[in-house]
Design a protein around this motif. Structure first.
Motif, mmCIF file in Angstrom:
data_model
loop_
_atom_site.group_PDB
_atom_site.id
_atom_site.type_symbol
_atom_site.label_atom_id
_atom_site.label_comp_id
_atom_site.label_asym_id
_atom_site.label_seq_id
_atom_site.Cartn_x
_atom_site.Cartn_y
_atom_site.Cartn_z
ATOM 1 N N ALA A 1 0.849 -1.188 0.000
ATOM 2 C CA ALA A 1 0.000 0.000 0.000
ATOM 3 C C ALA A 1 0.885 1.239 0.000
ATOM 4 C CB ALA A 1 -0.899 -0.005 1.228
ATOM 5 N N TYR A 2 0.535 2.219 -0.799
ATOM 6 C CA TYR A 2 1.284 3.464 -0.863
ATOM 7 C C TYR A 2 0.761 4.407 0.197
ATOM 8 C CZ TYR A 2 2.939 7.972 -2.418
ATOM 9 O OH TYR A 2 3.512 9.211 -2.468
ATOM 10 N N SER A 3 1.657 4.927 0.982
ATOM 11 C CA SER A 3 1.291 5.912 1.990
ATOM 12 C C SER A 3 1.856 7.260 1.551
ATOM 13 C CB SER A 3 1.884 5.505 3.341
ATOM 14 O OG SER A 3 1.591 6.474 4.302
ATOM 15 N N PRO A 4 1.002 8.254 1.295
ATOM 16 C CA PRO A 4 1.508 9.545 0.826
ATOM 17 C C PRO A 4 2.341 10.240 1.903
ATOM 18 C CG PRO A 4 -0.840 9.672 1.250
ATOM 19 C CD PRO A 4 -0.448 8.249 1.423
ATOM 20 N N TYR A 5 3.382 10.930 1.449
ATOM 21 C CA TYR A 5 4.277 11.612 2.380
ATOM 22 C C TYR A 5 4.894 12.833 1.715
ATOM 23 C CZ TYR A 5 8.151 9.506 -0.204
ATOM 24 O OH TYR A 5 9.037 9.145 -1.187
ATOM 25 N N LEU A 6 5.394 13.731 2.560
ATOM 26 C CA LEU A 6 6.176 14.863 2.088
ATOM 27 C C LEU A 6 7.645 14.451 2.154
ATOM 28 C CD1 LEU A 6 4.458 17.872 3.868
ATOM 29 C CD2 LEU A 6 4.466 17.374 1.447
ATOM 30 N N PRO A 7 8.380 14.528 1.057
ATOM 31 C CA PRO A 7 9.767 14.064 1.076
ATOM 32 C C PRO A 7 10.697 15.004 1.837
ATOM 33 C CG PRO A 7 9.208 14.949 -1.067
ATOM 34 C CD PRO A 7 7.948 14.955 -0.256
ATOM 35 N N LYS A 8 11.826 14.460 2.218
ATOM 36 C CA LYS A 8 12.864 15.226 2.904
ATOM 37 C C LYS A 8 13.282 16.403 2.024
ATOM 38 C CE LYS A 8 17.625 14.671 4.398
ATOM 39 N NZ LYS A 8 18.743 13.736 4.494
ATOM 40 N N GLY A 9 13.456 17.580 2.643
ATOM 41 C CA GLY A 9 13.859 18.771 1.900
ATOM 42 C C GLY A 9 12.715 19.652 1.456
ATOM 43 N N THR A 10 11.467 19.240 1.699
ATOM 44 C CA THR A 10 10.304 20.036 1.313
ATOM 45 C C THR A 10 10.266 21.331 2.111
ATOM 46 O OG1 THR A 10 9.048 18.046 0.808
ATOM 47 C CG2 THR A 10 7.790 20.049 1.168
ATOM 48 N N LEU A 11 9.924 22.430 1.447
ATOM 49 C CA LEU A 11 9.795 23.730 2.110
ATOM 50 C C LEU A 11 8.323 24.068 2.286
ATOM 51 C CD1 LEU A 11 12.504 25.781 0.210
ATOM 52 C CD2 LEU A 11 12.673 24.805 2.479
ATOM 53 N N ILE A 12 7.940 24.441 3.503
ATOM 54 C CA ILE A 12 6.573 24.826 3.825
ATOM 55 C C ILE A 12 6.599 26.257 4.337
ATOM 56 C CG2 ILE A 12 4.548 24.310 5.237
ATOM 57 C CD1 ILE A 12 5.714 21.424 5.484
ATOM 58 N N LYS A 13 5.832 27.140 3.699
ATOM 59 C CA LYS A 13 5.828 28.554 4.068
ATOM 60 C C LYS A 13 5.037 28.758 5.351
ATOM 61 C CE LYS A 13 5.245 33.053 1.944
ATOM 62 N NZ LYS A 13 4.840 33.763 0.744
ATOM 63 N N VAL A 14 5.643 29.437 6.330
ATOM 64 C CA VAL A 14 5.011 29.702 7.622
ATOM 65 C C VAL A 14 5.303 31.136 8.051
ATOM 66 C CG1 VAL A 14 5.144 27.300 8.406
ATOM 67 C CG2 VAL A 14 7.018 28.839 8.896
ATOM 68 N N TYR A 15 4.606 31.585 9.086
ATOM 69 C CA TYR A 15 4.900 32.868 9.715
ATOM 70 C C TYR A 15 4.844 32.672 11.229
ATOM 71 C CZ TYR A 15 -0.209 33.187 9.948
ATOM 72 O OH TYR A 15 -1.526 32.918 10.182
ATOM 73 N N VAL B 1 9.720 26.183 6.684
ATOM 74 C CA VAL B 1 10.109 24.983 7.426
ATOM 75 C C VAL B 1 10.669 24.018 6.406
ATOM 76 C CG1 VAL B 1 9.293 23.001 8.750
ATOM 77 C CG2 VAL B 1 8.371 25.262 9.222
ATOM 78 N N GLN B 2 11.904 23.575 6.606
ATOM 79 C CA GLN B 2 12.497 22.566 5.738
ATOM 80 C C GLN B 2 12.506 21.240 6.479
ATOM 81 O OE1 GLN B 2 16.541 23.252 4.499
ATOM 82 N NE2 GLN B 2 16.452 21.640 2.976
ATOM 83 N N LEU B 3 11.951 20.207 5.851
ATOM 84 C CA LEU B 3 11.859 18.907 6.490
ATOM 85 C C LEU B 3 13.210 18.189 6.441
ATOM 86 C CD1 LEU B 3 8.432 17.650 5.109
ATOM 87 C CD2 LEU B 3 8.899 18.911 7.193
ATOM 88 N N ASP B 4 13.635 17.621 7.577
ATOM 89 C CA ASP B 4 14.879 16.859 7.644
ATOM 90 C C ASP B 4 14.641 15.364 7.452
ATOM 91 O OD1 ASP B 4 16.362 19.129 8.060
ATOM 92 O OD2 ASP B 4 16.299 18.981 10.241
ATOM 93 N N GLU B 5 13.388 14.923 7.542
ATOM 94 C CA GLU B 5 13.006 13.526 7.318
ATOM 95 C C GLU B 5 11.703 13.511 6.528
ATOM 96 O OE1 GLU B 5 12.487 11.685 11.110
ATOM 97 O OE2 GLU B 5 14.623 11.493 11.492
ATOM 98 N N ASP B 6 11.390 12.362 5.943
ATOM 99 C CA ASP B 6 10.106 12.215 5.274
ATOM 100 C C ASP B 6 8.983 12.314 6.308
ATOM 101 O OD1 ASP B 6 11.471 11.783 2.938
ATOM 102 O OD2 ASP B 6 11.285 9.602 3.016
ATOM 103 N N TYR B 7 7.921 13.059 5.967
ATOM 104 C CA TYR B 7 6.770 13.228 6.863
ATOM 105 C C TYR B 7 5.593 12.499 6.247
ATOM 106 C CZ TYR B 7 2.816 15.430 9.198
ATOM 107 O OH TYR B 7 1.658 15.648 9.880
ATOM 108 N N TYR B 8 5.191 11.367 6.871
ATOM 109 C CA TYR B 8 4.065 10.590 6.386
ATOM 110 C C TYR B 8 2.768 11.169 6.922
ATOM 111 C CZ TYR B 8 7.356 7.214 4.620
ATOM 112 O OH TYR B 8 8.363 6.635 3.914
ATOM 113 N N ILE B 9 1.785 11.305 6.045
ATOM 114 C CA ILE B 9 0.520 11.936 6.413
ATOM 115 C C ILE B 9 -0.252 11.033 7.347
ATOM 116 C CG2 ILE B 9 -1.629 12.882 5.522
ATOM 117 C CD1 ILE B 9 -0.074 13.389 2.901
ATOM 118 N N ASN B 10 -0.655 11.574 8.505
ATOM 119 C CA ASN B 10 -1.306 10.785 9.542
ATOM 120 C C ASN B 10 -2.823 10.827 9.463
ATOM 121 O OD1 ASN B 10 1.169 10.016 10.766
ATOM 122 N ND2 ASN B 10 1.308 12.077 11.599
ATOM 123 N N TYR B 11 -3.398 11.811 8.819
ATOM 124 C CA TYR B 11 -4.849 11.940 8.801
ATOM 125 C C TYR B 11 -5.385 11.951 7.415
ATOM 126 C CZ TYR B 11 -3.045 16.719 8.966
ATOM 127 O OH TYR B 11 -2.325 17.857 8.777
#
Length: 183
Positions: A21-35, A173-183
């Motif tokens: 089963a494929y579990s969607p995730y954000l890969p390492k190095g993804t940038l997320i804009k925040v304030y 925010v730059q991800l240092d590890e893969d973030y698997y979607i929990n919800y």
């Protein structure tokens, strides 16, 4: 006939065993804009202080929301240096959790804050306090006299200042590890 049955049987077994089963995730190095939730500055914080950031937009992976608008990123100040003679203050922020404010659930997330294309906010050199005049003589064809007068830093620099970011400044925010979607 038995060969066909064995072939069908092996096909079913191998397709069931190797189909994951494929579990969607954000890969390492993804940038997320925040304030920032509130203004942060090196004058008010110390190493280990908790800071909060809010996502400014939805982040989608295929057809699922990985990060919702308004999700809160919780982190801490991992490094902090105070201003000294010639150098401004600096700080680094590590992100540890992402909090869903509606469901009140925190998920683990390993990342860091990127300030203006660097993970360190501040730490740059200050302006020189004074300048010296230096003469650079040169010989010009046909003239005995010639040269240039130049102002160069004397080696004394102003005292550094504290740095910070406001609520209207957007950082990433730059991800240092893969973030698997929990919800």
């Amino acid at each position: 006939m038995t060969k066909k049955i064995i072939l069908i049987f092996l096909t079913i077994i191998f397709t069931k065993i190797f189909a994951f089963a494929y579990s969607p995730y954000l890969p390492k190095g993804t940038l997320i804009k925040v304030y920032t939730k509130k203004p942060i500055s090196t004058s008010e914080l110390e190493t280990g202080s908790i800071v909060y950031f809010i996502s400014s937009a939805d982040v989608w992976v295929q057809e699922k929301k990985a990060v919702k608008k308004g999700d809160i990123f919780k982190g801490y100040v991992s490094e902090l240096t105070l201003p000294v003679q010639g150098v401004n203050a600096s700080m680094k922020v590590k992100i540890t959790n992402i909090i869903d404010p509606i469901e009140k659930i925190a998920y683990e997330l390993n990342g860091r804050i990127i300030f203006y294309s660097s993970e360190v906010l501040g730490g740059n050199l200050t302006n020189p306090a004074s300048y010296n005049r230096t003469i650079h003589p040169r010989k010009v064809y046909g003239n005995i006299w010639g040269g240039a007068l130049q102002y160069v830093p004397s080696g004394e620099y102003e005292f550094g200042s504290h740095v910070g970011i406001n609520q209207r400044d957007s950082v990433f925010v730059q991800l240092d590890e893969d973030y698997y979607i929990n919800y």
